[in-house]
Design a protein around this motif. Structure first.
Motif, mmCIF file in Angstrom:
data_model
loop_
_atom_site.group_PDB
_atom_site.id
_atom_site.type_symbol
_atom_site.label_atom_id
_atom_site.label_comp_id
_atom_site.label_asym_id
_atom_site.label_seq_id
_atom_site.Cartn_x
_atom_site.Cartn_y
_atom_site.Cartn_z
ATOM 1 N N GLU A 168 -20.155 -15.850 33.802
ATOM 2 C CA GLU A 168 -19.921 -17.340 33.703
ATOM 3 C C GLU A 168 -18.435 -17.732 32.777
ATOM 4 N N THR A 169 -18.491 -16.956 31.697
ATOM 5 C CA THR A 169 -17.384 -17.222 30.984
ATOM 6 C C THR A 169 -15.804 -16.627 31.218
ATOM 7 N N ALA A 170 -16.079 -15.601 32.011
ATOM 8 C CA ALA A 170 -15.016 -15.040 32.700
ATOM 9 C C ALA A 170 -14.240 -16.046 33.824
ATOM 10 N N ILE A 171 -15.279 -16.562 34.739
ATOM 11 C CA ILE A 171 -14.591 -17.417 35.663
ATOM 12 C C ILE A 171 -14.228 -18.676 35.032
ATOM 13 N N ALA A 172 -14.742 -19.086 34.010
ATOM 14 C CA ALA A 172 -14.502 -20.439 33.405
ATOM 15 C C ALA A 172 -13.156 -20.286 32.632
ATOM 16 N N THR A 173 -12.780 -19.057 32.178
ATOM 17 C CA THR A 173 -11.573 -18.835 31.508
ATOM 18 C C THR A 173 -10.514 -18.824 32.416
ATOM 19 N N LEU A 174 -10.675 -18.236 33.646
ATOM 20 C CA LEU A 174 -9.693 -18.318 34.805
ATOM 21 C C LEU A 174 -9.358 -19.685 35.270
ATOM 22 N N LYS A 175 -10.381 -20.391 35.393
ATOM 23 C CA LYS A 175 -10.262 -21.928 35.925
ATOM 24 C C LYS A 175 -9.526 -22.452 34.840
ATOM 25 N N ASP A 176 -9.882 -22.554 33.625
ATOM 26 C CA ASP A 176 -9.382 -23.267 32.578
ATOM 27 C C ASP A 176 -7.880 -22.938 32.418
ATOM 28 N N CYS A 177 -7.237 -21.960 32.857
ATOM 29 C CA CYS A 177 -6.093 -21.337 33.000
ATOM 30 C C CYS A 177 -5.189 -21.490 34.168
ATOM 31 N N GLY A 178 -6.048 -22.338 35.081
ATOM 32 C CA GLY A 178 -5.201 -22.947 36.226
ATOM 33 C C GLY A 178 -5.195 -22.318 37.610
ATOM 34 N N TYR A 179 -6.300 -21.112 37.622
ATOM 35 C CA TYR A 179 -6.360 -20.292 38.572
ATOM 36 C C TYR A 179 -7.488 -20.987 39.476
ATOM 37 N N GLU A 180 -7.400 -20.803 40.689
ATOM 38 C CA GLU A 180 -8.174 -21.262 41.733
ATOM 39 C C GLU A 180 -9.124 -19.937 42.354
ATOM 40 N N ILE A 181 -10.396 -19.987 42.129
ATOM 41 C CA ILE A 181 -11.118 -18.804 42.496
ATOM 42 C C ILE A 181 -11.408 -18.768 44.007
ATOM 43 N N VAL A 182 -10.887 -17.728 44.564
ATOM 44 C CA VAL A 182 -11.165 -17.256 45.936
ATOM 45 C C VAL A 182 -12.555 -16.421 46.335
ATOM 46 N N ASP A 183 -12.759 -15.576 45.439
ATOM 47 C CA ASP A 183 -13.796 -14.824 45.715
ATOM 48 C C ASP A 183 -13.983 -14.016 44.453
ATOM 49 N N PHE A 184 -15.198 -13.358 44.461
ATOM 50 C CA PHE A 184 -15.582 -12.571 43.356
ATOM 51 C C PHE A 184 -16.846 -11.430 43.638
ATOM 52 N N PHE A 185 -17.045 -10.570 43.010
ATOM 53 C CA PHE A 185 -18.232 -9.645 43.210
ATOM 54 C C PHE A 185 -18.285 -8.864 41.885
ATOM 55 N N TYR A 186 -19.524 -8.173 41.700
ATOM 56 C CA TYR A 186 -19.762 -7.518 40.465
ATOM 57 C C TYR A 186 -19.526 -5.862 41.098
ATOM 58 N N THR A 187 -18.739 -5.256 40.246
ATOM 59 C CA THR A 187 -18.657 -3.660 40.230
ATOM 60 C C THR A 187 -19.212 -3.169 39.573
ATOM 61 N N THR A 188 -20.295 -2.139 40.148
ATOM 62 C CA THR A 188 -21.167 -1.508 39.512
ATOM 63 C C THR A 188 -21.143 -0.110 39.041
ATOM 64 N N SER A 189 -20.357 0.183 38.046
ATOM 65 C CA SER A 189 -20.263 1.540 37.354
ATOM 66 C C SER A 189 -21.539 2.044 37.142
ATOM 67 N N PHE A 190 -22.409 1.333 36.497
ATOM 68 C CA PHE A 190 -23.675 2.198 36.324
ATOM 69 C C PHE A 190 -24.674 2.564 37.469
ATOM 70 N N LEU A 191 -24.062 2.145 38.677
ATOM 71 C CA LEU A 191 -24.691 3.044 40.137
ATOM 72 C C LEU A 191 -23.691 3.762 40.629
ATOM 73 N N ASP A 192 -22.484 3.527 40.511
ATOM 74 C CA ASP A 192 -21.549 4.420 41.248
ATOM 75 C C ASP A 192 -21.205 5.646 40.458
ATOM 76 N N PHE A 193 -21.078 5.755 39.123
ATOM 77 C CA PHE A 193 -20.509 6.857 38.525
ATOM 78 C C PHE A 193 -21.615 7.936 38.219
ATOM 79 N N PRO A 194 -21.418 9.148 38.101
ATOM 80 C CA PRO A 194 -22.385 10.136 37.762
ATOM 81 C C PRO A 194 -23.024 9.881 36.595
#
Length: 232
Positions: A168-194
């Motif tokens: 939530e704070t990451a997305i709010a930061t980008l919006k506060d800086c003038g960026y329009e959110i197009v898409d987002f998703f989690y990246t799951t290092s805890f699942l993907d890495f050995p």
């Protein structure tokens, strides 16, 4: 903690992270390709600010069409010296302050970067008009698990994270800086890495089940994820 850990000769950051995390780059490049596949943009010029060892761009160079040009920027001479070993046709690296260049790109990559920047809000605002689209990869350091272990400071000491985010704070930061959110998703290092430790092997299956059941709650409780965001 200041930029000196990256810019001084034989920097503190290089001593603690001699590969500049190049080993994670194939995985990060796959996340970027996934985002591009999900959205109808076809960039011909791609820049990465804070490119480090340059392996993310190198991986994208191998994967993307032959008419795409890649440029990596970093303020660290240590990083650029490593990255230049990867230079080839359509792939170059520059030891320059990205904020001072006049070029504009189709796509800007900011992969695990602005959490290292003192004035991250000012930095994001100044980068806003450097590209038509920007893809961010943002570590989500704040979780119940990490707070209970009281180890946020370890991220400051080991990898130089000055700022910590939730989704939530990451997305709010980008919006506060003038960026329009197009898409987002989690990246799951805890699942993907050995899984290298006994505890990670034991907790893998319960975490995987929890994540499939409720992604947001799992990330808030257990951590181990970052957020990939496309903006315009």
């Amino acid at each position: 903690m200041t930029e000196k850990i990256y810019t001084e000769e034989n920097s503190e950051y290089l001593k603690k992270n001699p590969t500049w995390h190049a080993e994670d780059s194939p995985w990060k490049a796959k996340q970027i390709i996934k985002m591009l596949d999900r959205n109808p943009i076809h960039p011909k010029s791609i820049a990465e600010v804070g490119c480090g060892a340059g392996e993310i761009l190198n991986q994208l160079h191998k994967t993307m069409p032959d008419d795409v040009h890649f440029t990596g920027y970093d303020i660290s001479n240590d990083a650029i010296n490593i990255a230049r070993q990867r230079e080839k046709s359509r792939l170059e690296f520059r030891s320059e302050d990205f904020l001072k260049i006049n070029s504009k790109f189709d796509l800007l990559l900011m992969i695990d970067v602005f959490e290292h920047v003192d004035d991250y809000l000012g930095f994001l605002k100044l980068c806003k008009h450097k590209a038509k689209n920007t893809i961010f990869h943002i570590p989500l350091d704040i979780s119940v698990n990490r707070l209970l272990k009281n180890d946020l400071m370890s991220l400051r000491k080991s990898v130089g994270h000055l700022h910590h985010f939730t989704k939530e704070t990451a997305i709010a930061t980008l919006k506060d800086c003038g960026y329009e959110i197009v898409d987002f998703f989690y990246t799951t290092s805890f699942l993907d890495f050995p899984r290298k430790t006994i505890s990670s092997k034991i907790t893998y299956l319960p975490k995987k089940i929890m994540y499939k059941t409720n992604k947001d709650i799992t990330v808030k409780l257990l951590g181990g994820c970052s957020l990939l965001v496309m903006t315009k």
